[in-house]
Design a protein around this motif. Sequence first.
Motif, PDB file in Angstrom:
ATOM      1  N   UNK A   1      15.790   1.944  -0.227  1.00 36.03           N
ATOM      2  CA  UNK A   1      14.764   1.635  -1.176  1.00 36.03           C
ATOM      3  C   UNK A   1      13.793   0.662  -0.464  1.00 36.03           C
ATOM      4  N   UNK A   2      14.117  -0.301   0.217  1.00 34.77           N
ATOM      5  CA  UNK A   2      13.565  -1.279   0.731  1.00 34.77           C
ATOM      6  C   UNK A   2      12.299  -0.810   1.657  1.00 34.77           C
ATOM      7  N   UNK A   3      12.803   0.355   2.683  1.00 35.96           N
ATOM      8  CA  UNK A   3      12.151   1.192   3.513  1.00 35.96           C
ATOM      9  C   UNK A   3      10.701   1.588   2.595  1.00 35.96           C
ATOM     10  N   UNK A   4      11.253   2.041   1.580  1.00 36.39           N
ATOM     11  CA  UNK A   4      10.139   2.869   0.581  1.00 36.39           C
ATOM     12  C   UNK A   4       9.381   1.788   0.184  1.00 36.39           C
ATOM     13  N   UNK A   5       9.812   0.693  -0.096  1.00 36.38           N
ATOM     14  CA  UNK A   5       8.745  -0.371  -0.587  1.00 36.38           C
ATOM     15  C   UNK A   5       7.910  -1.041   0.452  1.00 36.38           C
ATOM     16  N   UNK A   6       8.192  -0.865   1.662  1.00 36.16           N
ATOM     17  CA  UNK A   6       7.761  -1.444   2.878  1.00 36.16           C
ATOM     18  C   UNK A   6       6.454  -0.605   2.865  1.00 36.16           C
ATOM     19  N   UNK A   7       6.793   0.642   2.982  1.00 38.36           N
ATOM     20  CA  UNK A   7       5.728   1.843   3.064  1.00 38.36           C
ATOM     21  C   UNK A   7       4.520   1.658   2.168  1.00 38.36           C
ATOM     22  N   UNK A   8       4.992   1.551   0.975  1.00 35.87           N
ATOM     23  CA  UNK A   8       4.224   1.390  -0.267  1.00 35.87           C
ATOM     24  C   UNK A   8       3.313  -0.029  -0.152  1.00 35.87           C
ATOM     25  N   UNK A   9       3.774  -1.009   0.258  1.00 36.39           N
ATOM     26  CA  UNK A   9       2.982  -2.272   0.400  1.00 36.39           C
ATOM     27  C   UNK A   9       1.970  -2.031   1.664  1.00 36.39           C
ATOM     28  N   UNK A  10       2.436  -1.537   2.547  1.00 32.83           N
ATOM     29  CA  UNK A  10       1.545  -1.168   3.769  1.00 32.83           C
ATOM     30  C   UNK A  10       0.328  -0.626   3.183  1.00 32.83           C
ATOM     31  N   UNK A  11       0.587   0.537   2.675  1.00 28.77           N
ATOM     32  CA  UNK A  11      -0.470   1.368   2.152  1.00 28.77           C
ATOM     33  C   UNK A  11      -1.269   0.592   1.083  1.00 28.77           C
ATOM     34  N   UNK A  12      -0.686  -0.050   0.257  1.00 26.90           N
ATOM     35  CA  UNK A  12      -1.593  -0.860  -0.898  1.00 26.90           C
ATOM     36  C   UNK A  12      -2.374  -1.822  -0.150  1.00 26.90           C
ATOM     37  N   UNK A  13      -1.929  -2.503   1.039  1.00 32.93           N
ATOM     38  CA  UNK A  13      -2.734  -3.566   1.535  1.00 32.93           C
ATOM     39  C   UNK A  13      -3.690  -2.892   2.422  1.00 32.93           C
ATOM     40  N   UNK A  14      -3.450  -2.048   3.168  1.00 26.85           N
ATOM     41  CA  UNK A  14      -4.300  -1.173   4.183  1.00 26.85           C
ATOM     42  C   UNK A  14      -5.589  -0.265   3.462  1.00 26.85           C
ATOM     43  N   UNK A  15      -5.013   0.272   2.452  1.00 22.95           N
ATOM     44  CA  UNK A  15      -6.012   1.516   1.771  1.00 22.95           C
ATOM     45  C   UNK A  15      -6.900   0.639   0.479  1.00 22.95           C
ATOM     46  N   UNK A  16      -5.639   0.128  -0.454  1.00 18.16           N
ATOM     47  CA  UNK A  16      -6.541  -0.603  -1.560  1.00 18.16           C
ATOM     48  C   UNK A  16      -7.095  -1.844  -1.162  1.00 18.16           C
ATOM     49  N   UNK A  17      -6.387  -2.464  -0.215  1.00 22.36           N
ATOM     50  CA  UNK A  17      -7.020  -3.809   0.237  1.00 22.36           C
ATOM     51  C   UNK A  17      -6.613  -4.875  -0.992  1.00 22.36           C
ATOM     52  N   UNK A  18      -5.483  -4.437  -1.503  1.00 23.17           N
ATOM     53  CA  UNK A  18      -4.945  -5.273  -2.574  1.00 23.17           C
ATOM     54  C   UNK A  18      -4.145  -6.609  -2.155  1.00 23.17           C
ATOM     55  N   UNK A  19      -4.144  -7.559  -2.556  1.00 19.32           N
ATOM     56  CA  UNK A  19      -3.189  -8.726  -2.256  1.00 19.32           C
ATOM     57  C   UNK A  19      -1.814  -8.673  -2.774  1.00 19.32           C
ATOM     58  N   UNK A  20      -0.756  -8.616  -2.256  1.00 20.48           N
ATOM     59  CA  UNK A  20       0.438  -8.247  -2.689  1.00 20.48           C
ATOM     60  C   UNK A  20       0.849  -9.625  -3.454  1.00 20.48           C
ATOM     61  N   UNK A  21       1.266  -9.609  -4.772  1.00 15.71           N
ATOM     62  CA  UNK A  21       1.469 -10.776  -5.397  1.00 15.71           C
ATOM     63  C   UNK A  21       3.197 -11.107  -5.198  1.00 15.71           C
ATOM     64  N   UNK A  22       3.449 -12.203  -5.189  1.00 15.46           N
ATOM     65  CA  UNK A  22       4.973 -12.525  -5.662  1.00 15.46           C
ATOM     66  C   UNK A  22       5.951 -13.092  -5.149  1.00 15.46           C
ATOM     67  N   UNK A  23       5.929 -14.460  -5.561  1.00 13.94           N
ATOM     68  CA  UNK A  23       7.302 -15.312  -4.995  1.00 13.94           C
ATOM     69  C   UNK A  23       8.494 -15.012  -5.652  1.00 13.94           C
ATOM     70  N   UNK A  24       8.205 -14.454  -7.085  1.00 14.39           N
ATOM     71  CA  UNK A  24       9.215 -14.415  -8.122  1.00 14.39           C
ATOM     72  C   UNK A  24      10.255 -13.170  -7.603  1.00 14.39           C
ATOM     73  N   UNK A  25       9.506 -11.874  -7.114  1.00 16.72           N
ATOM     74  CA  UNK A  25       9.852 -10.853  -7.027  1.00 16.72           C
ATOM     75  C   UNK A  25      10.923 -11.059  -5.647  1.00 16.72           C
TER      76      UNK A  25
END
Length: 312
Positions: A239-263
């Motif tokens: 699951x962590x691996x999937x999450x890493x991949x999703x995050x990388x894509x979000x940052x690289x493609x969407x240019x989104x800032x990933x929120x979150x110290x709560x999570x």
Amino acid sequence: MLSVIIPAYNEEGNILELNKKLTNTLKDLDYELIYIDDGSNDSTLEKINLIYNKDTDHIKYISFSRNFGKEAAIYAGLEKSNGDYICIIDSDLQQNPKYIISMLDYLKKNNSTDQIAMVMKDRKKESLFNRFFKKIFYKLINKLSDINLVDGASDFRMFRKNIKDAVLNLSEKNRFSKGIFSWIGFNTEYMYYTVEKRYSGKTKFNKKEQFKYAIEGITNYSIKPINLSIIIGSIISFLALLYIIITIFQVLINGKDVPGYASLLVVTLFLGGLQLIFIGIIGNYIGKTYLETKQRPIYIEKETKGFDNEIL
Ligand code: UDP
Ligand code: MG
């Protein structure tokens, strides 16, 4: 000959009455009564001595140097028994001696049966919580281990000498009798009995003891809980691996800032907890191994009477 093994820990109010009932029930048989005083600190030993002096033909006893537990008492009784049939019965009269005769008759008539275990009937008096807890325990232990335990089956049982020899051969220090009697195999039949009220005194097994007993039972017969850490660990890593991949894509493609110290905190705490649980489970097995390697005796006797080689 029939040997009856009777573990007793602080049962001063029960010994005389139990002995009267047993003697009455067994009077026409060739029998021995082996009392094990499991380090009682009341007058249990004096009571046993009293009945011993009145009936040295049938009564024998061992007294432990301290409380070693019912499992140790059963082991000691088995070691000292001479019968072709051996019976284990509690000393608080919750198990009526009349069933000894039914078990003996059955074993004598059915050569293919090696042991009879008595199963409690009429459990309605037990609390809902207790029944629920026991159900889960039996489900778990039967699923996780090679043994098969029947809900309600007690230590109240009778068996032939071949079972006794097999049980004595399993000389592990940390004993869980119900499991041992199932693990060795042979043919077991079940008979129902109605549990009676304790004649005198209080139960020695409170909720905490029962919980400890349940955990011991499971970890003594299965190492599957250790494997569980591998399975859960693999799932989380995936699951962590999937999450890493999703995050990388979000940052690289969407240019989104990933929120979150709560999570971040939630995940860290969750994983930290999980890791501690599994360290605990593994530690439990290592602890067991450590205790077994010490090769300490299962019990230490302080006084025995009625056997051939007496310690005086
Ligand atoms: N017993 C024992 N050693 C112990 C605890 C219990 O020999 O450390 C004996 C106790 O004297 C009784 C039997 O085991 O004869 C069953 O104990 P108890 O009646 O307290 O258990 P319960 O019937 O409530 O399960
Ligand atoms: Mg009892």
